[in-house]
Motif scaffolding. Structure first.
Motif, PDB file in Angstrom:
ATOM      1  N   ALA A 239       0.824  -1.207   0.000  1.00  0.00           N
ATOM      2  CA  ALA A 239       0.000   0.000   0.000  1.00  0.00           C
ATOM      3  C   ALA A 239       0.859   1.258   0.000  1.00  0.00           C
ATOM      4  O   ALA A 239       1.923   1.302   0.626  1.00  0.00           O
ATOM      5  N   PHE A 240       0.365   2.271  -0.707  1.00  0.00           N
ATOM      6  CA  PHE A 240       1.003   3.586  -0.721  1.00  0.00           C
ATOM      7  C   PHE A 240      -0.057   4.653  -0.460  1.00  0.00           C
ATOM      8  O   PHE A 240      -1.213   4.505  -0.873  1.00  0.00           O
ATOM      9  N   ALA A 241       0.355   5.726   0.208  1.00  0.00           N
ATOM     10  CA  ALA A 241      -0.567   6.828   0.464  1.00  0.00           C
ATOM     11  C   ALA A 241      -0.702   7.730  -0.744  1.00  0.00           C
ATOM     12  O   ALA A 241      -1.736   8.386  -0.926  1.00  0.00           O
ATOM     13  N   LEU A 242       0.338   7.746  -1.616  1.00  0.00           N
ATOM     14  CA  LEU A 242       0.337   8.655  -2.764  1.00  0.00           C
ATOM     15  C   LEU A 242       1.338   8.171  -3.800  1.00  0.00           C
ATOM     16  O   LEU A 242       2.375   7.587  -3.458  1.00  0.00           O
ATOM     17  N   GLY A 243       1.019   8.415  -5.079  1.00  0.00           N
ATOM     18  CA  GLY A 243       1.946   8.127  -6.166  1.00  0.00           C
ATOM     19  C   GLY A 243       2.457   9.417  -6.784  1.00  0.00           C
ATOM     20  O   GLY A 243       1.702  10.379  -6.945  1.00  0.00           O
ATOM     21  N   LEU A 244       3.745   9.451  -7.115  1.00  0.00           N
ATOM     22  CA  LEU A 244       4.376  10.630  -7.709  1.00  0.00           C
ATOM     23  C   LEU A 244       5.155  10.134  -8.927  1.00  0.00           C
ATOM     24  O   LEU A 244       6.227   9.540  -8.793  1.00  0.00           O
ATOM     25  N   PHE A 245       4.575  10.328 -10.136  1.00  0.00           N
ATOM     26  CA  PHE A 245       5.120   9.710 -11.339  1.00  0.00           C
ATOM     27  C   PHE A 245       5.640  10.761 -12.320  1.00  0.00           C
ATOM     28  O   PHE A 245       4.923  11.711 -12.656  1.00  0.00           O
ATOM     29  N   ASP A 246       6.864  10.532 -12.806  1.00  0.00           N
ATOM     30  CA  ASP A 246       7.364  11.331 -13.924  1.00  0.00           C
ATOM     31  C   ASP A 246       6.710  10.811 -15.200  1.00  0.00           C
ATOM     32  O   ASP A 246       6.451   9.602 -15.333  1.00  0.00           O
ATOM     33  N   VAL A 247       6.428  11.696 -16.133  1.00  0.00           N
ATOM     34  CA  VAL A 247       5.781  11.281 -17.385  1.00  0.00           C
ATOM     35  C   VAL A 247       6.791  10.614 -18.312  1.00  0.00           C
ATOM     36  O   VAL A 247       6.538   9.538 -18.867  1.00  0.00           O
ATOM     37  N   LYS A 248       7.949  11.231 -18.485  1.00  0.00           N
ATOM     38  CA  LYS A 248       8.954  10.711 -19.419  1.00  0.00           C
ATOM     39  C   LYS A 248       9.865   9.710 -18.702  1.00  0.00           C
ATOM     40  O   LYS A 248      10.819  10.089 -18.032  1.00  0.00           O
ATOM     41  N   PRO A 271      -4.269   9.035  -4.262  1.00  0.00           N
ATOM     42  CA  PRO A 271      -3.945  10.216  -5.080  1.00  0.00           C
ATOM     43  C   PRO A 271      -2.660  10.004  -5.878  1.00  0.00           C
ATOM     44  O   PRO A 271      -1.689   9.443  -5.350  1.00  0.00           O
ATOM     45  N   ILE A 272      -2.677  10.453  -7.125  1.00  0.00           N
ATOM     46  CA  ILE A 272      -1.489  10.351  -7.983  1.00  0.00           C
ATOM     47  C   ILE A 272      -1.201  11.718  -8.589  1.00  0.00           C
ATOM     48  O   ILE A 272      -2.077  12.347  -9.175  1.00  0.00           O
ATOM     49  N   LEU A 273       0.037  12.154  -8.426  1.00  0.00           N
ATOM     50  CA  LEU A 273       0.478  13.451  -8.923  1.00  0.00           C
ATOM     51  C   LEU A 273       1.551  13.204  -9.987  1.00  0.00           C
ATOM     52  O   LEU A 273       2.480  12.428  -9.768  1.00  0.00           O
ATOM     53  N   ILE A 309       0.961  17.898  -2.415  1.00  0.00           N
ATOM     54  CA  ILE A 309       0.819  16.558  -1.838  1.00  0.00           C
ATOM     55  C   ILE A 309      -0.062  16.601  -0.596  1.00  0.00           C
ATOM     56  O   ILE A 309      -0.971  15.786  -0.433  1.00  0.00           O
ATOM     57  N   ASN A 310       0.187  17.543   0.286  1.00  0.00           N
ATOM     58  CA  ASN A 310      -0.616  17.657   1.503  1.00  0.00           C
ATOM     59  C   ASN A 310      -2.077  17.961   1.177  1.00  0.00           C
ATOM     60  O   ASN A 310      -2.990  17.456   1.851  1.00  0.00           O
ATOM     61  N   ARG A 311      -2.302  18.778   0.154  1.00  0.00           N
ATOM     62  CA  ARG A 311      -3.687  19.071  -0.246  1.00  0.00           C
ATOM     63  C   ARG A 311      -4.394  17.799  -0.711  1.00  0.00           C
ATOM     64  O   ARG A 311      -5.544  17.546  -0.345  1.00  0.00           O
TER      65      ARG A 311
END
Length: 315
Positions: A239-248, A271-273, A309-311
């Motif tokens: 489990a993860f609380a959030l994902g942070l993905f680069d596009v390239k 949430p994924i940013l 991220i906090n939002r």
């Protein structure tokens, strides 16, 4: 009811929130039948599986607002989002199966507790004058493993809205669906003194180091991957609380990773940013269409990143 032209009046009434529309003149038996049906539906008695006691979302909202108004916002309220592992059946039977499964929950809840339909074949429960740990104990008595029950249990704090409580319970349910998490997950358990875990997928070492340092400093646990395939395996297993993905990314790009991660049941509410230097409108729209919650354009401020991220985590 209205004597105005049927189409015009009906469209206006339904748009303003009416549940039903009758064109004058109407006979008494028709009016009574419609009123009885709407009252039954509002009380959660309509349709197959009525023993489960489903209430309209409007009833849930009214009960929440009434509890807040009569207690000055201090009355304990808990929102629970519930799913079942075993709903596999023909499309026409899945709703009936959900009604049947909900009876397992109804049997262990108290008389004043409310059940409604949630999103994506889940059940929403609203409970008053109870704490999350006690809700956990109630649901444990339903034997979660036997019935395939999973739940996200969120307390709605003073000043918080019902919508925020529902959103939090949905995120907790997503976490509860992960292989390494308990089936019944309350907010206190999810936090449990452990830092929120972030899945960072970034192949640029400078950006990755900057993000990792800032998030760790701000109290997050970061798992960093340069490769989309490895990140996907991590997303599948825990489990993860959030994902942070680069596009390239090399190989599987961020869009494909986003699409495949969103297909994981336990990642649907996470949430994924997206991090990107691609500021074209079409690229941004594509990301949102695939399930991204937010975008940050490179170069970016670490302070802005943490704020975003906090939002997302507080939404």
């Amino acid at each position: 009811m209205s004597a105005r032209p049927a189409t015009e009046a009906r469209d206006e009434c339904l748009a303003l929130g009416a549940q039903e529309y009758l064109q004058k003149p109407v006979d008494g038996s028709t009016t009574r039948a419609v009123v009885d049906a709407e009252l039954a539906r509002a009380r959660g008695r309509a349709g197959p599986g009525s023993a489960s006691g489903f209430a309209d979302r409007a009833v849930i909202s009214q009960a929440f607002e009434a509890a807040r108004a009569t207690s000055g916002g201090t009355r304990p309220v808990v929102v629970v989002n519930i799913a079942f592992d075993d709903l596999e059946s023909a499309p026409g039977e899945r709703r009936t199966r959900l009604w049947e499964a909900s009876a397992e929950v109804r049997d262990v809840l108290r008389p004043g507790d409310l059940l409604s339909e949630g999103r994506d074949e889940t059940i929403l429960a609203l409970l008053f004058d109870i704490e999350p740990d006690d809700v956990n104990a109630l649901l444990e008595s339903a034997d979660p493993c036997r019935v395939g029950l999973r739940a996200g249990i969120a307390a709605v704090g003073a000043g918080a809205t019902l919508a925020s409580g529902i959103a939090r319970s949905e995120r907790l349910l997503s976490l509860a669906r992960a292989p390494d998490m308990p089936r019944l997950l309350a907010s206190e358990q999810a936090e449990g003194g452990r830092a929120p875990r972030v899945l960072l997928v970034e192949d640029d070492p400078v950006t990755a180091t900057l993000v990792n340092h800032r998030l760790t400093k701000d109290g997050f646990e970061v798992e960093h991957f340069e490769d989309g395939e490895e990140a996907l395996e991590a997303a599948r297993s825990r489990a993860f609380a959030l994902g942070l993905f680069d596009v390239k990314l090399g190989g599987m790009d961020g869009f494909e990773l986003l699409q495949r991660v969103r297909a994981l049941e336990h990642f649907r509410g996470v949430p994924i940013l997206m991090l990107t230097s691609m500021g074209k409108e079409a690229d941004v729209v594509r990301g949102f269409d695939l399930g991204a919650d937010d975008y940050v354009l490179k170069p970016f401020s670490p302070v802005e990143l943490v704020a975003r991220i906090n939002r997302l985590l507080d939404a």
